[in-house]
Design an enzyme around this catalytic site. Structure first.
Site, PDB file in Angstrom:
ATOM      1  CG  ASP A  42      24.637 -40.778  -7.773  1.00 28.97           C
ATOM      2  OD1 ASP A  42      24.986 -39.784  -8.212  1.00 28.97           O
ATOM      3  OD2 ASP A  42      23.531 -41.619  -8.235  1.00 28.97           O
TER       4      ASP A  42
ATOM      5  N   GLY B 132      18.179 -42.502 -12.882  1.00 24.42           N
ATOM      6  CA  GLY B 132      18.451 -43.546 -12.176  1.00 24.42           C
ATOM      7  C   GLY B 132      17.145 -44.399 -12.110  1.00 24.42           C
ATOM      8  CB  SER B 133      13.741 -44.357 -10.427  1.00 27.07           C
ATOM      9  OG  SER B 133      13.846 -42.788 -10.341  1.00 27.07           O
TER      10      SER B 133
ATOM     11  CG  ASP C   8      22.242 -36.669 -11.165  1.00 31.49           C
ATOM     12  OD1 ASP C   8      21.347 -37.523 -11.157  1.00 31.49           O
ATOM     13  OD2 ASP C   8      23.167 -36.816 -10.263  1.00 31.49           O
TER      14      ASP C   8
ATOM     15  CG  MET D 198      26.413 -36.054  -4.194  1.00 29.93           C
ATOM     16  SD  MET D 198      24.936 -36.937  -4.483  1.00 29.93           S
ATOM     17  CE  MET D 198      25.720 -38.266  -5.596  1.00 29.93           C
TER      18      MET D 198
ATOM     19  CG  PHE E 168      17.573 -40.146  -0.518  1.00 31.71           C
ATOM     20  CD1 PHE E 168      17.671 -40.911   0.236  1.00 31.71           C
ATOM     21  CD2 PHE E 168      17.874 -38.665   0.178  1.00 31.71           C
ATOM     22  CE1 PHE E 168      18.151 -41.043   1.609  1.00 31.71           C
ATOM     23  CE2 PHE E 168      18.172 -38.602   1.446  1.00 31.71           C
ATOM     24  CZ  PHE E 168      18.471 -39.752   2.167  1.00 31.71           C
ATOM     25  N   GLY E 169      17.783 -41.271  -4.937  1.00 33.85           N
ATOM     26  CA  GLY E 169      17.421 -41.511  -6.059  1.00 33.85           C
ATOM     27  C   GLY E 169      15.687 -41.327  -5.841  1.00 33.85           C
ATOM     28  N   GLY E 170      15.144 -41.343  -7.182  1.00 31.96           N
ATOM     29  CA  GLY E 170      13.367 -41.320  -7.193  1.00 31.96           C
ATOM     30  C   GLY E 170      12.905 -40.268  -6.623  1.00 31.96           C
TER      31      GLY E 170
ATOM     32  CB  SER F 192      22.075 -42.683 -11.718  1.00 31.08           C
ATOM     33  OG  SER F 192      22.554 -43.022 -10.445  1.00 31.08           O
TER      34      SER F 192
ATOM     35  N   GLY G 107      15.451 -37.040 -11.154  1.00 30.41           N
ATOM     36  CA  GLY G 107      14.251 -37.031 -11.544  1.00 30.41           C
ATOM     37  C   GLY G 107      14.045 -36.820 -13.079  1.00 30.41           C
TER      38      GLY G 107
ATOM     39  CG  HIS H 136      27.065 -36.776  -8.553  1.00 29.22           C
ATOM     40  ND1 HIS H 136      25.767 -36.893  -8.568  1.00 29.22           N
ATOM     41  CD2 HIS H 136      27.705 -35.653  -7.805  1.00 29.22           C
ATOM     42  CE1 HIS H 136      25.199 -35.686  -7.856  1.00 29.22           C
ATOM     43  NE2 HIS H 136      26.544 -35.062  -7.563  1.00 29.22           N
TER      44      HIS H 136
ATOM     45  CG  MET I 206      25.348 -40.324  -2.000  1.00 30.46           C
ATOM     46  SD  MET I 206      23.681 -40.766  -1.903  1.00 30.46           S
ATOM     47  CE  MET I 206      22.972 -40.384  -3.498  1.00 30.46           C
TER      48      MET I 206
ATOM     49  CG  MET J 148      22.964 -31.757  -8.078  1.00 27.06           C
ATOM     50  SD  MET J 148      23.090 -33.477  -8.692  1.00 27.06           S
ATOM     51  CE  MET J 148      21.314 -34.439  -7.810  1.00 27.06           C
TER      52      MET J 148
ATOM     53  CG  HIS K 149      25.691 -40.606 -12.601  1.00 29.86           C
ATOM     54  ND1 HIS K 149      26.196 -39.523 -12.914  1.00 29.86           N
ATOM     55  CD2 HIS K 149      24.906 -40.572 -11.218  1.00 29.86           C
ATOM     56  CE1 HIS K 149      26.156 -38.583 -11.830  1.00 29.86           C
ATOM     57  NE2 HIS K 149      25.335 -39.059 -10.903  1.00 29.86           N
TER      58      HIS K 149
HETATM   59  C1  DX5 Z   1      20.768 -38.174  -6.495  1.00 29.33           C
HETATM   60  C2  DX5 Z   1      21.690 -38.629  -7.419  1.00 29.33           C
HETATM   61  C3  DX5 Z   1      21.213 -38.951  -8.757  1.00 29.33           C
HETATM   62  C4  DX5 Z   1      20.407 -40.046  -8.472  1.00 29.33           C
HETATM   63  C5  DX5 Z   1      19.291 -39.961  -9.890  1.00 29.33           C
HETATM   64  O1  DX5 Z   1      21.316 -37.562  -5.245  1.00 29.33           O
HETATM   65  O2  DX5 Z   1      22.806 -37.700  -7.580  1.00 29.33           O
HETATM   66  O3  DX5 Z   1      22.191 -39.304  -9.658  1.00 29.33           O
HETATM   67  O4  DX5 Z   1      20.746 -41.427  -8.768  1.00 29.33           O
HETATM   68  O5  DX5 Z   1      18.303 -40.935  -9.689  1.00 29.33           O
HETATM   69  P1  DX5 Z   1      16.777 -40.388 -10.287  1.00 29.33           P
HETATM   70  O6  DX5 Z   1      16.953 -40.458 -11.467  1.00 29.33           O
HETATM   71  O7  DX5 Z   1      15.992 -41.578  -9.490  1.00 29.33           O
HETATM   72  O8  DX5 Z   1      16.377 -39.247  -9.582  1.00 29.33           O
HETATM   73 ZN    ZN Z   2      24.263 -38.247  -9.265  1.00 26.43          ZN
END
Ligand code: DX5
Ligand code: ZN
Length: 224
Positions: A35, A197-198, A175, A68, A143-145, A8, A177, A66, A37, A137, A33
């Protein structure tokens, strides 16, 4: 089903996006991927079709998008035009979601459907003839991380049983963590599309992180 790994780009360094993409490509990802938002459906704003178009120019790796966003129908044509290969709207968007996935299909792009952690997996059943993949999800989107919600493993298992009953060829994406620490269990439970992502872009070696994630996922396939 083959395992797909999708880094991501939300966790990439946007000041050096091309470098991060090249590094991830060396790990042979199946998708990137993206994202999207809107600051309304989720409490964060990310990027729109312009960045997806830029990604399309930068790489030949397919893009999964994706959404959102509160009003997916309004923006889907722009993401198709920008070069999305697979589009995942949310089932919770205040729209007739059947029409939304149909719109994606009508525009010649593959459709998936996304479920938030608190949404019953049974909700997907009426949509199964319109989607190729269901995205669960494993964090609250925005948010990532964030930390992986452990109950996701049981949800994957339940969804897999439901899909086997109704339309076995539909895949399961996860998707939020996702990392080496849970990839094996996720695949063992029935997931085949892992988004991270992270765990990829915050790793010291991005290409190696993609490879390690795939190796962990493949281990789940071996001892199923
Ligand atoms: C969260 C996003 C994810 C995010 C995942 O709302 O949909 O795609 O980038 O990031 P990690 O892998 O760091 O949770
Ligand atoms: Zn996503």
């Amino acid at each position: 089903m083959d395992i797909a790994i999708a880094p991501s780009i939300l966790s990439a360094d946007f000041g050096r996006l091309e470098d991060d993409i090249r590094a991830a490509e060396r790990g042979s990802p199946d998708y990137f991927h993206c994202d999207i938002m809107d600051g309304h459906f989720v409490p964060n704003i990310s990027f729109g079709p312009m960045v997806v178009r830029k990604m399309r120019e930068l790489t030949d790796v397919p893009l999964d998008v994706h959404l959102m966003i509160t009003d997916p129908d309004r923006y889907i044509p722009a993401f198709v035009e920008a070069g999305a290969s697979l589009i995942y709207p949310h089932i919770e968007a205040p729209h007739d979601v059947y029409r939304t996935v149909q719109l994606v299909n009508d525009l010649g792009v593959r459709a998936g459907i996304t479920l938030n952690p608190g949404t019953p997996v049974e909700w997907v059943v009426p949509l199964l003839d319109q989607v190729e993949s269901v995205l669960l999800m494993s964090v609250c989107p925005g948010f990532g991380g964030q930390e992986f919600i452990p109950g996701t493993i049981a949800r994957v298992r339940r969804l897999r049983a439901l899909l086997d009953e109704h339309r076995p060829e539909v895949g399961i994406a996860v998707d939020g963590g996702v990392s080496e620490a849970n990839a094996t269990d996720l695949v063992r439970a029935g997931a085949d599309f892992l988004i991270a992502g992270s765990a990829v872009f915050r790793a010291p070696d991005i290409a190696e992180a993609v490879r390690r994630l795939r190796a962990a996922a493949e281990r789940g396939k071996e001892n199923k």
